[in-house]
Design an enzyme around this catalytic site. Structure first.
Site, PDB file in Angstrom:
ATOM      1  N   GLY A 159      14.340  -4.070   3.383  1.00 48.92           N
ATOM      2  CA  GLY A 159      12.714  -3.437   2.462  1.00 48.92           C
ATOM      3  C   GLY A 159      12.329  -4.285   1.752  1.00 48.92           C
ATOM      4  O   GLY A 159      12.717  -5.062   0.914  1.00 48.92           O
ATOM      5  N   TRP A 204       2.078   3.235  -2.411  1.00 49.21           N
ATOM      6  CA  TRP A 204       0.786   2.174  -1.705  1.00 49.21           C
ATOM      7  C   TRP A 204       2.051   0.893  -2.429  1.00 49.21           C
ATOM      8  O   TRP A 204       1.186  -0.227  -2.568  1.00 49.21           O
ATOM      9  CB  TRP A 204      -0.430   1.495  -2.381  1.00 49.21           C
ATOM     10  CG  TRP A 204      -1.696   2.955  -2.443  1.00 49.21           C
ATOM     11  CD1 TRP A 204      -0.996   4.919  -2.092  1.00 49.21           C
ATOM     12  CD2 TRP A 204      -2.794   3.010  -2.700  1.00 49.21           C
ATOM     13  NE1 TRP A 204      -1.891   5.871  -1.881  1.00 49.21           N
ATOM     14  CE2 TRP A 204      -3.425   3.861  -2.010  1.00 49.21           C
ATOM     15  CE3 TRP A 204      -3.681   2.218  -2.620  1.00 49.21           C
ATOM     16  CZ2 TRP A 204      -4.828   4.231  -1.611  1.00 49.21           C
ATOM     17  CZ3 TRP A 204      -5.743   2.503  -3.259  1.00 49.21           C
ATOM     18  CH2 TRP A 204      -5.708   3.577  -2.018  1.00 49.21           C
ATOM     19  N   TYR A 215       7.006  13.409   6.242  1.00 50.84           N
ATOM     20  CA  TYR A 215       7.318  12.462   5.677  1.00 50.84           C
ATOM     21  C   TYR A 215       7.632  13.210   4.142  1.00 50.84           C
ATOM     22  O   TYR A 215       8.289  12.867   3.722  1.00 50.84           O
ATOM     23  CB  TYR A 215       6.183  10.869   5.243  1.00 50.84           C
ATOM     24  CG  TYR A 215       6.538  10.146   4.597  1.00 50.84           C
ATOM     25  CD1 TYR A 215       7.891   9.509   4.372  1.00 50.84           C
ATOM     26  CD2 TYR A 215       5.659   9.545   3.550  1.00 50.84           C
ATOM     27  CE1 TYR A 215       8.200   8.784   3.183  1.00 50.84           C
ATOM     28  CE2 TYR A 215       6.158   8.954   2.642  1.00 50.84           C
ATOM     29  CZ  TYR A 215       7.164   8.508   2.173  1.00 50.84           C
ATOM     30  OH  TYR A 215       7.293   7.383   1.716  1.00 50.84           O
TER      31      TYR A 215
END
Length: 290
Positions: free
Chosen positions: A10, A151, A126
């Site tokens: 990721g 973010w 989430y």
């Protein structure tokens, strides 16, 4: 020191690969192909066989909207898997560095930066499952650093910066919400901070929840404008709009600026301003694509 990184493909995991290249420690980078962290036995076997002393958990189910229809998988990845990692580290007396999110504050109607003491109030699957993961870590009794961030973007994977770069290059006009406020976080900066903490053993004698994002505050509209400006995409007319113009299954945090005071004072790490880091990322992406 043997360090296991989960979710290594990721954004954050990929940045950790870069910053840890010349580490004096021994890093093991894994993703689901190498280790299924929802399998408690597999987690414990890996931790014990490789004599892991630190786990950095970058793995998560992060598709906020899709999580509403895939709650079972989101909970397995964001809560059950985290519990497996925490219990394994508790067994071996190791440290778990777990990455969490500003979405635990999704329902908070605050207008000042969120401290670690602010009561969690998630609004969707989430945020709820990420909070369950945090609670599992604390309940396990293992030594831990839970780092909430927000973010996140980087040169890797899918993220807001890469999406806006593509859209502002092709579209003459674009609407972006202005009523959600937070702070963009360059994954490289967070990876470098985690590396500093581990490499210099700043975690010794410390446990708990910490907040990390880049410095400063902006809306998604401001963020998009900065991306276009730094990329030279001046032809795209970016206009502000309300969140209601983009219906979602999840109420996103209206104000989730994270207070980083505890992190900075505890670890002595200076955090870059968000526009400075954004320039670096866009410069890297431009060079990569040229």
């Amino acid at each position: 020191m043997n360090i296991l990184v989960t979710g290594a493909n990721g954004q954050l995991g990929s940045e950790l690969r870069l910053v840890a290249q010349h580490s004096s420690d021994n890093y093991f980078f894994t993703d689901v192909a190498e280790l299924d962290i929802t399998d408690a036995d597999a987690v414990l076997q890996t931790v014990q066989s490789k004599r892991i002393e630190v786990v950095i958990n970058c793995a998560a189910y992060t598709n906020v909207d899709k999580a509403e229809d895939d709650a079972e998988l989101a909970e397995r990845l964001n809560a059950t898997a985290v519990q497996n990692l925490a219990e394994a580290m508790s067994r071996v007396g190791g440290l778990l560095v777990h990455i969490s999110t500003d979405y635990v504050f999704g329902g908070s109607l605050n207008n000042t930066p969120c401290t670690e003491e602010l009561p969690a109030c998630p609004t969707g699957v989430y945020g709820r499952t990420k909070l369950l993961g945090e609670q599992a870590v604390v309940r396990s009794g293992c030594r831990h650093l839970i780092i909430r961030t927000a973010w996140l973007y980087s040169e890797f994977g899918k993220n807001f910066v890469k999406t806006m770069l593509a859209l502002t290059a092709d579209k003459p006009e674009l609407k972006v919400v202005f009523d959600q406020t937070g702070t963009p976080t360059y994954a490289y900066d967070l990876a470098a901070a985690i590396f500093d903490i581990l490499e210099n053993r700043k975690f010794e004698g410390r446990t708990g929840i910490y907040h990390y994002s880049n410095e400063g505050v902006c809306s998604w509209f401001d963020f998009a404008r900065a991306i276009a400006r730094f990329a030279g995409h001046a032809a795209c007319d970016i206009r502000p709009c309300h969140s209601s113009e983009f219906p979602s299954k999840v109420v996103r945090p209206a104000y989730s600026v994270l207070d980083k005071t505890r992190f900075k004072q505890t670890f002595g790490i200076r955090i870059p301003y968000w526009t400075d880091s954004l320039r670096v990322c866009i410069s890297n992406l431009t060079a990569k694509n040229s």
